[in-house]
Every structure is written in C-alpha cells, then in structure tokens.
Design an enzyme around this catalytic site. Structure first.
Site, PDB file in Angstrom:
ATOM      1  N   HIS A 123      44.269  50.989  59.665  1.00  0.00           N
ATOM      2  CA  HIS A 123      44.548  49.936  60.651  1.00  0.00           C
ATOM      3  C   HIS A 123      43.262  49.540  61.380  1.00  0.00           C
ATOM      4  O   HIS A 123      42.998  48.343  61.571  1.00  0.00           O
ATOM      5  CB  HIS A 123      45.607  50.439  61.639  1.00  0.00           C
ATOM      6  N   ASP A 128      49.146  45.034  61.475  1.00  0.00           N
ATOM      7  CA  ASP A 128      50.111  45.826  62.236  1.00  0.00           C
ATOM      8  C   ASP A 128      51.321  46.194  61.384  1.00  0.00           C
ATOM      9  O   ASP A 128      51.803  47.329  61.433  1.00  0.00           O
ATOM     10  CB  ASP A 128      50.559  45.067  63.488  1.00  0.00           C
TER      11      ASP A 128
END
Length: 122
Positions: A47, A89
């Site tokens: 991420h 996300d």
C-alpha cells in the site's frame, strides 16, 4: 482519504484500522522501514508503494467514490488521482482480509526500533 480507507478495512476485515492496523508491524501506519514482518505487514508495504507512485496526488486527503456489492469493494468514477487512490486502498483492504488468518497480536503495537535494516524496493 484515510477515513475511507478505514471504512474499507472495516468492511473487508470486520476490524477497525485503529487499533488493529495503525501500528502493526513495520509498515502499517505512517512510514516504514526494514523488512515486512508477515503477510499483513506486506499488505501495508505494498500500500505504501502504491501511494508512493502517486506523487502528484493527495493520497491521505482526496475523497473518492466507492461501493460494496456482493462482498466486493468497487471503486467509482472520479479524477485520475481519486480512482488510483481508491484502487490502492481497495487492493490493500482486500489483502488485509486475505491475511487475517496469519495476523499476529505481537505485531499490533510494534516498536519502530525493531524495524531495522534495509527496506525492500517497491
């Protein structure tokens, strides 16, 4: 934005990002260094890498559109940045769900001082 990411994590894992992921391992939460500790920490590392590619975007504050259908997170239409942030996300939240079976409480409030050594390249 971070609140939307928190909601995605909650939808996928049934856990609140704080406290379960905000300080987990070496990469969940702000920054990171060293080697990811496990599959959950690897999700956070990936991420961070995903956000790192979006240098012209406000990754922590831009609002984006998303929904959940039949248990799947779907990113909606928006600006290029909004769509890319949402995808980062969405992928991370899904990764965290897949890693639930290896989540370790010992990494929940992991000290940064234990995250030494070279960091992997994205």
């Amino acid at each position: 934005n971070l609140l939307q990411f928190n909601r995605m994590i909650k939808l996928e894992t049934k856990k609140n990002a704080v406290p379960f992921y905000a300080f987990y391992g070496c990469y969940c939460g702000w920054g990171g260094q060293g080697q990811p500790k496990d599959a959950t920490d690897r999700c956070c590392f990936e991420h961070d890498c995903c956000y790192g590619k979006l240098t012209k975007c406000n990754t922590k504050s831009d609002l984006y559109s998303y929904s959940s259908k039949y248990g799947f997170l779907l990113c909606g239409k928006g600006t290029w940045c909004e769509e890319q942030i949402c995808e980062c996300d969405r992928i991370a939240a899904t990764c965290l769900r897949r890693s639930l079976d290896t989540y370790k409480l010992k990494y929940m409030f992991y000290l940064d001082s234990y995250c030494k050594g070279p960091s992997e390249k994205c």
